[in-house]
Write a protein that holds these residues in place. Structure first.
Motif, mmCIF file in Angstrom:
data_model
loop_
_atom_site.group_PDB
_atom_site.id
_atom_site.type_symbol
_atom_site.label_atom_id
_atom_site.label_comp_id
_atom_site.label_asym_id
_atom_site.label_seq_id
_atom_site.Cartn_x
_atom_site.Cartn_y
_atom_site.Cartn_z
ATOM 1 N N THR A 215 0.852 -1.186 0.000
ATOM 2 C CA THR A 215 0.000 0.000 0.000
ATOM 3 C C THR A 215 0.886 1.234 0.000
ATOM 4 O O THR A 215 1.980 1.217 0.589
ATOM 5 N N PRO A 216 0.480 2.315 -0.664
ATOM 6 C CA PRO A 216 1.317 3.518 -0.734
ATOM 7 C C PRO A 216 1.268 4.318 0.565
ATOM 8 O O PRO A 216 0.622 5.356 0.662
ATOM 9 N N ALA A 217 1.972 3.811 1.576
ATOM 10 C CA ALA A 217 1.996 4.456 2.888
ATOM 11 C C ALA A 217 3.413 4.402 3.439
ATOM 12 O O ALA A 217 4.261 3.654 2.943
ATOM 13 N N GLY A 218 3.644 5.205 4.478
ATOM 14 C CA GLY A 218 4.929 5.198 5.141
ATOM 15 C C GLY A 218 5.006 4.106 6.198
ATOM 16 O O GLY A 218 4.329 3.078 6.098
ATOM 17 N N HIS A 219 5.794 4.356 7.248
ATOM 18 C CA HIS A 219 6.079 3.308 8.223
ATOM 19 C C HIS A 219 4.909 2.999 9.145
ATOM 20 O O HIS A 219 4.873 1.920 9.738
ATOM 21 N N VAL A 220 3.970 3.907 9.284
ATOM 22 C CA VAL A 220 2.841 3.651 10.185
ATOM 23 C C VAL A 220 1.558 3.488 9.374
ATOM 24 O O VAL A 220 0.637 4.298 9.431
ATOM 25 N N SER A 221 1.518 2.408 8.611
ATOM 26 C CA SER A 221 0.353 2.126 7.769
ATOM 27 C C SER A 221 -0.920 1.983 8.584
ATOM 28 O O SER A 221 -2.022 2.218 8.077
ATOM 29 N N MET A 222 -0.801 1.598 9.860
ATOM 30 C CA MET A 222 -1.993 1.446 10.700
ATOM 31 C C MET A 222 -2.749 2.760 10.833
ATOM 32 O O MET A 222 -3.961 2.779 11.015
ATOM 33 N N LEU A 223 -2.017 3.874 10.734
ATOM 34 C CA LEU A 223 -2.646 5.182 10.817
ATOM 35 C C LEU A 223 -2.932 5.765 9.437
ATOM 36 O O LEU A 223 -3.926 6.458 9.242
ATOM 37 N N ALA A 224 -2.058 5.487 8.478
ATOM 38 C CA ALA A 224 -2.211 6.073 7.141
ATOM 39 C C ALA A 224 -3.167 5.278 6.260
ATOM 40 O O ALA A 224 -3.777 5.841 5.346
ATOM 41 N N ALA A 225 -3.283 3.976 6.499
ATOM 42 C CA ALA A 225 -4.104 3.113 5.640
ATOM 43 C C ALA A 225 -4.756 2.034 6.490
ATOM 44 O O ALA A 225 -4.603 0.833 6.244
ATOM 45 N N ALA A 226 -5.509 2.473 7.499
ATOM 46 C CA ALA A 226 -6.061 1.540 8.491
ATOM 47 C C ALA A 226 -6.958 0.477 7.871
ATOM 48 O O ALA A 226 -6.900 -0.698 8.262
ATOM 49 N N ASP A 227 -7.787 0.850 6.910
ATOM 50 C CA ASP A 227 -8.694 -0.127 6.315
ATOM 51 C C ASP A 227 -7.938 -1.186 5.519
ATOM 52 O O ASP A 227 -8.342 -2.356 5.485
ATOM 53 N N VAL A 228 -6.840 -0.789 4.885
ATOM 54 C CA VAL A 228 -6.022 -1.761 4.156
ATOM 55 C C VAL A 228 -5.382 -2.734 5.135
ATOM 56 O O VAL A 228 -5.391 -3.957 4.931
ATOM 57 N N VAL A 229 -4.839 -2.206 6.224
ATOM 58 C CA VAL A 229 -4.217 -3.057 7.236
ATOM 59 C C VAL A 229 -5.252 -4.005 7.831
ATOM 60 O O VAL A 229 -5.009 -5.212 7.967
ATOM 61 N N ALA A 230 -6.425 -3.468 8.168
ATOM 62 C CA ALA A 230 -7.484 -4.309 8.719
ATOM 63 C C ALA A 230 -7.902 -5.390 7.727
ATOM 64 O O ALA A 230 -8.181 -6.529 8.115
ATOM 65 N N GLY A 231 -7.904 -5.043 6.444
ATOM 66 C CA GLY A 231 -8.279 -6.025 5.428
ATOM 67 C C GLY A 231 -7.291 -7.175 5.349
ATOM 68 O O GLY A 231 -7.685 -8.338 5.166
ATOM 69 N N ILE A 233 -5.347 -8.224 7.845
ATOM 70 C CA ILE A 233 -5.533 -9.016 9.066
ATOM 71 C C ILE A 233 -6.795 -9.873 8.958
ATOM 72 O O ILE A 233 -6.801 -11.048 9.354
ATOM 73 N N ALA A 234 -7.865 -9.301 8.414
ATOM 74 C CA ALA A 234 -9.098 -10.071 8.237
ATOM 75 C C ALA A 234 -8.891 -11.225 7.264
ATOM 76 O O ALA A 234 -9.437 -12.324 7.459
ATOM 77 N N ALA A 235 -8.102 -11.014 6.219
ATOM 78 C CA ALA A 235 -7.818 -12.101 5.272
ATOM 79 C C ALA A 235 -7.087 -13.243 5.971
ATOM 80 O O ALA A 235 -7.382 -14.430 5.732
ATOM 81 N N ALA A 236 -6.146 -12.905 6.838
ATOM 82 C CA ALA A 236 -5.460 -13.938 7.612
ATOM 83 C C ALA A 236 -6.445 -14.666 8.515
ATOM 84 O O ALA A 236 -6.412 -15.901 8.636
ATOM 85 N N ALA A 237 -7.336 -13.902 9.150
ATOM 86 C CA ALA A 237 -8.323 -14.509 10.041
ATOM 87 C C ALA A 237 -9.279 -15.432 9.290
ATOM 88 O O ALA A 237 -9.677 -16.489 9.798
#
Length: 249
Positions: A215-231, A233-237
């Protein structure tokens, strides 16, 4: 259908609040989400602590996700407690057995791989430190230019103001076993990351045979692209078969 519990492990210079947007997104998808404390003292000790957290705070299958230094921590913690079924690395270190963070960054182009660490970090003593150990904090310009450069000024200020120190020893302590050798893994790579450059993340993720998402984000993707990160994690789940979890009497 029952869902696995998701446990999040924050990285260096942070706390669990760094996951807040991701927690909200995952809970909206129906997941139980917990944030495990990361003491930021050293990979072996921190992974043991998180393993104890997993053993005492979860029951049933777990998806374990770690950001940055938290990637090293989950690599050990998944072998030390709880029924961990999948790992998710977010802008993270994925070390090999015997490999410390200090072995990974040199030559990578990381903003932290500099001849003089005091140019990017504030280094301070802490009470009771083992000989030679110190605490490290990010300088404000490091936050602004390298750690969170893609976030708003207000958020960057919060990142700088609320940071927790990382012990220098955390960068030099290797693990003697890593869970990605036996568990399926996912890796979210921020392509604008200046702390763990994308090529370095990709090399580690490929070594771990991880499913890679960028994803086109810096080191803290959890803040810059939270929905992508959540997606991710959900795929792993979604890959976890909860029905085959052992029954605890």
């Amino acid at each position: 259908m029952p869902l696995p519990t998701i446990v999040l492990v924050h990285g260096a210079w942070a706390d669990n609040a760094s996951w807040n947007p991701v927690i909200t997104s995952l809970r909206e998808r129906g997941y139980t989400v917990l944030g495990a404390p990361n003491l930021l003292r050293g990979a072996v000790w921190d992974s043991t602590y998180v393993g104890a957290f997993l053993a005492q705070h979860t029951s049933g299958p777990v998806v374990l996700a770690g950001h940055s230094y938290g990637g090293a921590v989950i690599s050990g913690a998944a072998l030390k407690g709880g029924d961990v079924r999948a790992l998710v690395y977010v802008d993270a270190f994925i070390p090999e057995v015997g490999e410390a963070i200090v072995d990974i960054l040199p030559g990578s182009g990381s903003a932290l791989a500099v001849p003089d660490p005091t140019s990017v970090l504030d280094i301070v003593a802490y009470p009771g430190a083992p000989e030679g150990d110190v605490d490290t904090y990010l300088k404000r310009e490091t936050v602004d230019n390298s750690f969170a450069q893609d976030l708003s000024e207000d958020v960057r200020d919060l990142v700088y103001t609320t940071q927790r120190p990382l012990a220098l020893a955390a960068n030099t302590t290797p693990l003697d076993a890593v869970a990605w050798k036996s568990l399926p893994s996912w890796a979210l790579i921020g392509t604008e990351d200046r702390i763990i450059p994308p090529a370095t993340q990709r090399r580690m993720a490929e070594r771990a045979n991880a499913t890679i998402v960028e994803t086109p984000a810096g080191h803290v993707s959890m803040l810059a692209a939270a929905d992508v990160v959540a997606g991710v994690i959900a795929a792993a789940a979604e890959s976890v078969d909860v029905e085959d979890a052992p029954v605890v009497a």
